[in-house]
Design an enzyme around this catalytic site. Structure first.
Site, PDB file in Angstrom:
ATOM      1  N   ALA A 189      40.141  44.397  40.373  1.00 38.90           N
ATOM      2  CA  ALA A 189      40.391  43.263  40.607  1.00 38.90           C
ATOM      3  C   ALA A 189      38.907  43.139  38.891  1.00 38.90           C
ATOM      4  CB  ALA A 189      38.897  43.264  41.577  1.00 38.90           C
ATOM      5  N   GLY A 247      41.907  47.162  42.499  1.00 40.36           N
ATOM      6  CA  GLY A 247      42.699  45.750  43.401  1.00 40.36           C
ATOM      7  C   GLY A 247      44.154  46.114  42.907  1.00 40.36           C
ATOM      8  N   GLU A 296      45.772  48.547  45.257  1.00 43.07           N
ATOM      9  CA  GLU A 296      46.129  48.007  46.714  1.00 43.07           C
ATOM     10  C   GLU A 296      47.288  46.108  46.314  1.00 43.07           C
ATOM     11  OE1 GLU A 296      41.689  46.956  46.486  1.00 43.07           O
ATOM     12  OE2 GLU A 296      41.423  47.953  48.234  1.00 43.07           O
ATOM     13  N   GLU A 305      36.882  52.191  42.886  1.00 46.27           N
ATOM     14  CA  GLU A 305      35.919  51.487  43.137  1.00 46.27           C
ATOM     15  C   GLU A 305      34.838  52.046  43.267  1.00 46.27           C
ATOM     16  OE1 GLU A 305      38.504  50.911  44.837  1.00 46.27           O
ATOM     17  OE2 GLU A 305      39.119  48.997  44.625  1.00 46.27           O
TER      18      GLU A 305
HETATM   19  N1  CO8 Z   1      38.320  44.197  35.012  1.00 44.94           N
HETATM   20  C1  CO8 Z   1      37.570  43.288  33.824  1.00 44.94           C
HETATM   21  N2  CO8 Z   1      38.401  43.960  32.166  1.00 44.94           N
HETATM   22  C2  CO8 Z   1      38.725  45.043  32.943  1.00 44.94           C
HETATM   23  C3  CO8 Z   1      39.035  45.446  33.869  1.00 44.94           C
HETATM   24  C4  CO8 Z   1      38.559  45.251  35.092  1.00 44.94           C
HETATM   25  N3  CO8 Z   1      39.071  46.145  36.215  1.00 44.94           N
HETATM   26  N4  CO8 Z   1      39.553  47.194  33.721  1.00 44.94           N
HETATM   27  C5  CO8 Z   1      39.860  46.976  32.059  1.00 44.94           C
HETATM   28  N5  CO8 Z   1      38.837  45.890  31.691  1.00 44.94           N
HETATM   29  C6  CO8 Z   1      38.672  45.414  30.301  1.00 44.94           C
HETATM   30  C7  CO8 Z   1      38.312  46.398  29.582  1.00 44.94           C
HETATM   31  O1  CO8 Z   1      37.273  45.844  29.730  1.00 44.94           O
HETATM   32  C8  CO8 Z   1      38.003  46.290  27.679  1.00 44.94           C
HETATM   33  O2  CO8 Z   1      37.857  44.945  27.434  1.00 44.94           O
HETATM   34  P1  CO8 Z   1      37.288  44.586  26.027  1.00 44.94           P
HETATM   35  O3  CO8 Z   1      38.394  45.521  25.371  1.00 44.94           O
HETATM   36  O4  CO8 Z   1      36.720  43.495  25.982  1.00 44.94           O
HETATM   37  O5  CO8 Z   1      35.558  45.251  25.878  1.00 44.94           O
HETATM   38  C9  CO8 Z   1      39.896  46.179  28.162  1.00 44.94           C
HETATM   39  O6  CO8 Z   1      39.956  45.737  29.159  1.00 44.94           O
HETATM   40  C10 CO8 Z   1      40.561  47.423  27.752  1.00 44.94           C
HETATM   41  O7  CO8 Z   1      40.061  48.748  28.376  1.00 44.94           O
HETATM   42  P2  CO8 Z   1      39.679  50.110  28.330  1.00 44.94           P
HETATM   43  O8  CO8 Z   1      38.777  49.726  26.456  1.00 44.94           O
HETATM   44  O9  CO8 Z   1      38.784  50.412  28.737  1.00 44.94           O
HETATM   45  O10 CO8 Z   1      40.774  50.901  27.720  1.00 44.94           O
HETATM   46  P3  CO8 Z   1      40.926  52.368  28.304  1.00 44.94           P
HETATM   47  O11 CO8 Z   1      42.314  52.303  27.238  1.00 44.94           O
HETATM   48  O12 CO8 Z   1      39.556  52.745  27.825  1.00 44.94           O
HETATM   49  O13 CO8 Z   1      40.709  52.475  29.970  1.00 44.94           O
HETATM   50  C11 CO8 Z   1      41.128  52.665  32.096  1.00 44.94           C
HETATM   51  C12 CO8 Z   1      41.939  52.019  30.929  1.00 44.94           C
HETATM   52  C13 CO8 Z   1      40.894  53.560  32.499  1.00 44.94           C
HETATM   53  C14 CO8 Z   1      41.582  51.113  33.236  1.00 44.94           C
HETATM   54  C15 CO8 Z   1      39.086  51.521  32.292  1.00 44.94           C
HETATM   55  O14 CO8 Z   1      40.176  50.159  31.472  1.00 44.94           O
HETATM   56  C16 CO8 Z   1      39.159  51.317  33.326  1.00 44.94           C
HETATM   57  O15 CO8 Z   1      38.249  51.907  34.059  1.00 44.94           O
HETATM   58  N6  CO8 Z   1      38.949  50.068  34.487  1.00 44.94           N
HETATM   59  C17 CO8 Z   1      38.048  49.531  35.134  1.00 44.94           C
HETATM   60  C18 CO8 Z   1      39.189  50.389  36.322  1.00 44.94           C
HETATM   61  C19 CO8 Z   1      37.895  49.889  37.667  1.00 44.94           C
HETATM   62  O16 CO8 Z   1      37.319  50.262  38.175  1.00 44.94           O
HETATM   63  N7  CO8 Z   1      39.097  49.199  38.703  1.00 44.94           N
HETATM   64  C20 CO8 Z   1      38.206  49.059  39.774  1.00 44.94           C
HETATM   65  C21 CO8 Z   1      38.073  47.119  39.536  1.00 44.94           C
HETATM   66  S1  CO8 Z   1      36.831  47.189  41.256  1.00 44.94           S
HETATM   67  C22 CO8 Z   1      38.165  46.778  42.335  1.00 44.94           C
HETATM   68  O17 CO8 Z   1      39.570  46.466  42.444  1.00 44.94           O
HETATM   69  C23 CO8 Z   1      37.603  46.589  43.909  1.00 44.94           C
HETATM   70  C24 CO8 Z   1      38.507  45.054  44.307  1.00 44.94           C
HETATM   71  C25 CO8 Z   1      38.252  45.226  45.704  1.00 44.94           C
HETATM   72  C26 CO8 Z   1      36.892  44.144  45.852  1.00 44.94           C
HETATM   73  C27 CO8 Z   1      37.245  42.874  46.875  1.00 44.94           C
HETATM   74  C28 CO8 Z   1      35.685  42.305  47.318  1.00 44.94           C
HETATM   75  C29 CO8 Z   1      35.818  41.958  47.958  1.00 44.94           C
END
Ligand code: CO8
Length: 257
Positions: free
Chosen positions: A65, A108, A111, A131
């Site tokens: 998400a 997400g 999921e 998460e």
């Molecule tokens: N949300 C927003 N932006 C994201 C996300 C995300 N989930 N993942 C990556 N991005 C963005 C980064 O911020 C970055 O943007 P910018 O260049 O502007 O800084 C761009 O995408 C590229 O990402 P990275 O530079 O981090 O790329 P890497 O190759 O270094 O890393 C990863 C890749 C390991 C995938 C890393 O991006 C990461 O850890 N991402 C987050 C993963 C995560 O934690 N996902 C879970 C999110 S929470 C969720 O899904 C909850 C769902 C249910 C909620 C229900 C609520 C009711």
């Protein structure tokens, strides 16, 4: 309809939806959610479509998400707006849906893949529910569907540590149906989808309904449900055609597709 966060294509009887927010690794925000659900609904209502494929990019199916969109939310807005409640609309999709996962399928993203009917994984796929590292937990079905798919122990470990599972581990654990080379993923998913789309659509829908029923009811009820569906299939022209084609040693030409 024009979309900004997804790309939609039709390949004969297969609908293909590509998540397309490359700048955010296909993070699922509200716009993407609405557009994806709308495209799914459109394909589901289209009698010319017999199977749907959802895919992302080579690097990411979806990295979760959208954290930046969620960051400032409060309990009241989350709860009153029933964030992510609209994903229940995906359960109403009766056409089979395949997730073709390459790269990250996290939070997400994992999921969403699990909401599909099965997952084809590229050898580069990485699944996880990270998460907990953000101080939260899965909220789109991760604690429930992952547990059903891979069992309590592995689901608990994944959700508590946030570690990622590679494609091989995901296949061993039963999360994905099979692994294909990353370069062949979309072609293979389209081929598999075309195979399904060539079957009798009512038969495919009944298979989907029956398999999904296994998650909801005790075995005795599931067996009874399956048997009744099976009986009802003898009212379909496609049962007559399928069995006649076998006996006559020819390929079946199903009418209801
Ligand atoms: N949300 C927003 N932006 C994201 C996300 C995300 N989930 N993942 C990556 N991005 C963005 C980064 O911020 C970055 O943007 P910018 O260049 O502007 O800084 C761009 O995408 C590229 O990402 P990275 O530079 O981090 O790329 P890497 O190759 O270094 O890393 C990863 C890749 C390991 C995938 C890393 O991006 C990461 O850890 N991402 C987050 C993963 C995560 O934690 N996902 C879970 C999110 S929470 C969720 O899904 C909850 C769902 C249910 C909620 C229900 C609520 C009711």
């Amino acid at each position: 309809m024009t979309y900004q966060t997804i790309l939609v294509e039709t390949h004969e009887r297969v609908g293909l939806i590509r998540l397309n927010r490359p700048q955010a690794l296909n993070a699922i925000n509200r716009q993407l959610t609405e557009e994806l659900l709308s495209a799914l609904d459109g394909f589901d209502k289209d009698a010319g479509i017999g199977c749907i494929v959802i895919t992302g990019s080579e690097k990411a199916f979806a990295a979760g998400a959208d954290i930046k969109e969620m960051q400032a939310q409060e309990f009241a807005t989350m709860y009153a707006g029933d964030w992510f409640g609209n994903w229940e609309r995906m359960a109403a999709v009766r056409t089979p849906v395949i997730a073709a996962v390459s790269g990250f399928a996290l939070g997400g993203g994992c999921e969403l893949a699990m909401m599909c009917d099965f997952i084809l994984a590229a050898d580069t796929a990485k699944f996880g529910q990270p998460e907990i590292k953000l101080g939260v937990m899965p909220g789109m079905g991760g604690s429930q569907r992952l547990t059903k798919l891979v069992g309590r122990s592995k689901a608990m470990e994944m959700c508590l540590t946030g570690r990622m599972m590679d494609a091989q581990e995901a296949e061993r654990a039963g999360l994905v149906s099979r692994i294909v080379p990353a370069t062949e993923l979309v072609d293979e998913a389209l081929k598999t989808a075309a195979t399904i789309a060539a079957m009798s659509l009512p038969a495919a829908m009944m298979v989907k309904e029956a398999v999904n029923r296994a998650d909801q009811v005790p075995l005795s009820e599931g067996l009874r449900f399956e048997r009744r569906l099976f009986h009802s299939m003898f009212a379909l022209e496609d049962q007559k055609e399928g069995m006649a084609a076998f006996v006559e040693k020819r390929k079946a030409d199903f009418k209801h597709r």
